[in-house]
Design an enzyme around this catalytic site. Structure first.
Site, mmCIF file in Angstrom:
data_model
loop_
_atom_site.group_PDB
_atom_site.id
_atom_site.type_symbol
_atom_site.label_atom_id
_atom_site.label_comp_id
_atom_site.label_asym_id
_atom_site.label_seq_id
_atom_site.Cartn_x
_atom_site.Cartn_y
_atom_site.Cartn_z
ATOM 1 C CG ASN A 169 14.175 13.326 19.252
ATOM 2 O OD1 ASN A 169 14.300 12.887 20.392
ATOM 3 N ND2 ASN A 169 15.165 13.384 18.397
ATOM 4 C CD GLU A 218 18.511 12.098 19.585
ATOM 5 O OE1 GLU A 218 19.447 11.688 18.847
ATOM 6 O OE2 GLU A 218 17.593 12.832 19.185
ATOM 7 C CG HIS A 220 15.087 18.934 17.459
ATOM 8 N ND1 HIS A 220 15.418 18.276 18.626
ATOM 9 C CD2 HIS A 220 15.269 18.044 16.459
ATOM 10 C CE1 HIS A 220 15.802 17.036 18.350
ATOM 11 N NE2 HIS A 220 15.713 16.865 17.040
#
Length: 548
Positions: A527, A404, A489
């Protein structure tokens, strides 16, 4: 404790100390046994108040994140009364500053789950430590510390959707067999991913607006530098209301993403589960949600169903009452860590001894690695930066990393680029019960981050070489380049088709299910929350068809 002492003086001046402390907040954004109950069935309505001790409910859902919300909605639509219990707060009441969620520039009691000192993902900035003391409170972000890693998790009705960056990414189809090998690819991409994306309200930024707005100058720099090094830059879908953000930029609505809100909740623009699945859940009138309720035990009841013990807690984490209910079916949806810890404890302590040996295994960090780079003056990234990421650098096939391009919204020009990488780190840890401490341990080792760092380097070493730039070394400690002590995550611990059958039914017990990120073995290549949602949609459809 007064509102003022809890939240802090809302009108206090923005001091240098609060700027430095708040900067780190924003930077980190960019991620029983017992007899059967002699009880009558209690209808689960949206207005019936907290679950009552002695209740007999058709379905109990533990947790209100993505998987739990999907399960509760679809069960309710099928005519089933559902009780949901949530360890965190409801997050529906404004604080002393008139807002529900704390501003990320000034963390207060609302910011952290039962901590007296912040544990910000970026611990330093410009050579200064940035954590601060805060009042003890059941705040929104849990920084749960295990040996070798800190796991950041959302606490409240809506789970992780309250605190993530909203990046709603569907994995590339060719990567999916490595993520969930027992799941049919066609059904996921033809049915369940589209269903999840629709219900989550996923959308893409307007590319023309992206190219001109001040608040994404940082991402345009990230795109230019990626492409100059031969890496593809891709726009990434998100659950933010992009029309609202355009109005923020015009100054016609209260600022949210453009005020740096994300890590401790977003007051206006983000479509968290509260605005999507949970809004639909409440509209059914068949689901009751009990915040500040923590399940401590699940065991088979004499005569069928499961006896469940639940502690109701106050906002300092103290138990105010213990409740016992009977549930015909129980869905574990407390997130990868919450579900894994609970099942590991229940198996080891003899409450659910028939759970198989796969419980607690297959846990991974989705390969999360954070890093910053220092740019030259001609690559200014902007003093105004939207806190919602909208693009990434894809080197998954060649180097095992997707990064990201994340914000660093300090309110000043930093001449820096910041990234959260997802890597193909193969290392997996196991949860285990520690009888000496009466706690669940995780076997993760800090050294296991090295493969992820090496994969992230496949992108950033090349960009640094092309741009003649260097890594920032002031964000994660003194002279420390990589953010390798954390994950946003968590995945795994009750892996699909191992600890469960191929639809989340826990092996060894009828009527017990896992339906959250614990089913996914450690990595999604992007994600994870869209995959968690889509898998839950798939699984609950099968469970309703065959088990009800």
């Amino acid at each position: 404790m007064s509102d003022e002492s809890l939240y802090g003086n809302a009108s206090s001046r923005f001091s240098r100390r609060s700027f430095i402390a708040g900067t780190g907040s924003i930077l980190g954004a960019v991620a029983l046994g017992g007899p059967a109950l002699a009880a009558t069935r209690t209808a689960a309505t949206a207005t019936s108040g907290p679950i009552q001790s002695g209740a007999h409910v058709p379905v109990l859902v533990i947790g209100t994140g993505y998987g739990g919300s999907v399960a509760a909605l679809r069960l309710a639509q099928a005519g089933v009364d559902v009780q949901m219990v949530e360890m965190g707060m409801a997050w529906d009441t404004p604080g002393a500053d008139g807002k529900i969620f704390a501003n990320t520039t000034n963390p207060d009691g609302r910011s952290y789950w039962l901590r007296t000192h912040t544990k910000q993902p970026l611990s330093n900035f410009l050579g200064f430590p940035i954590d601060r003391e805060i009042p003890l409170y059941t705040g929104i972000l849990d920084a749960e510390e295990f040996a070798g890693i800190t796991v950041y998790q959302g606490r409240g009705v809506g789970g992780g959707s309250l605190v993530n960056g909203g990046m709603a990414v569907t994995p590339k189809r060719e990567n999916f067999p490595a993520i969930l090998p027992s799941v049919n690819v066609d059904e996921m991409y033809n049915t369940y991913y589209p269903r999840a994306n629709t219900n989550l309200g996923v959308g893409l930024i307007d590319p023309a607006w992206f190219d001109t707005t001040d608040c994404y100058q940082y991402a345009r720099v990230g795109r230019k530098q990626a492409q100059r090094s031969g890496f593809p830059f891709v726009f990434v879908p998100d659950v933010y209301d992009w029309d609202y953000m355009k109005q923020e930029a015009l100054g016609t609505v209260p600022k949210s993403a453009l005020a740096g809100e994300i890590l401790y909740g977003n007051n206006y623009g983000k479509k968290s589960l509260q605005k999507t699945y949970i809004a639909q859940i409440r509209a059914t009138g068949k689901v009751n949600i009990s915040p500040l309720h923590k399940v401590t035990s699940v065991a088979p009841a004499v005569g069928g169903g499961y006896t469940v013990q639940i502690d109701q807690i106050d906002t300092t984490g103290n138990t105010t009452t213990t409740k016992t209910v009977l549930a015909d079916k129980v869905f574990f949806a407390a997130g990868s860590v919450g579900t894994s810890k609970l099942l590991t404890m229940l198996k080891a302590t003899g409450k659910l001894p028939n759970l198989n040996g796969q419980i607690g295994q297959g846990w991974g960090d989705n390969g999360n690695v954070m890093v910053g780079r220092a740019n030259w003056w001609w690559d200014a990234t902007g003093s105004l930066q939207a806190s919602i990421p909208c693009g990434g650098i894809d080197n998954w096939a060649a180097g095992g990393a997707f990064a990201e391009v994340a914000p660093l919204p300090t309110g000043i020009e930093t001449y820096a680029s910041f990234y959260l990488s997802i890597t193909k780190n193969p290392n997996r840890a196991q949860f285990s019960w520690n009888a000496a401490t009466n706690k669940v341990d995780l076997s993760w080792q800090q050294a296991w981050k090295q493969p992820g760092i090496d994969m992230a380097r496949s992108i950033f070493d090349k960009i640094n070489a092309t741009e003649a730039t260097v890594y920032r070394s002031d964000l994660f400690g003194v002279n420390k380049i990589w953010g390798d002590l954390l994950t946003y995550h968590p995945l795994g611990g009750a892996v699909l088709n191992k600890a469960t059958d191929n639809y989340g039914r826990l092996q060894g017990y009828s009527g017990l299910y896992a339906i959250d990120g614990s089913l996914i073995p450690g990595n999604t290549s992007v994600n994870p929350f869209v995959t968690i949602t889509a898998l839950a949609e798939r699984n609950i459809e099968n469970i309703i068809a065959h088990d009800l």
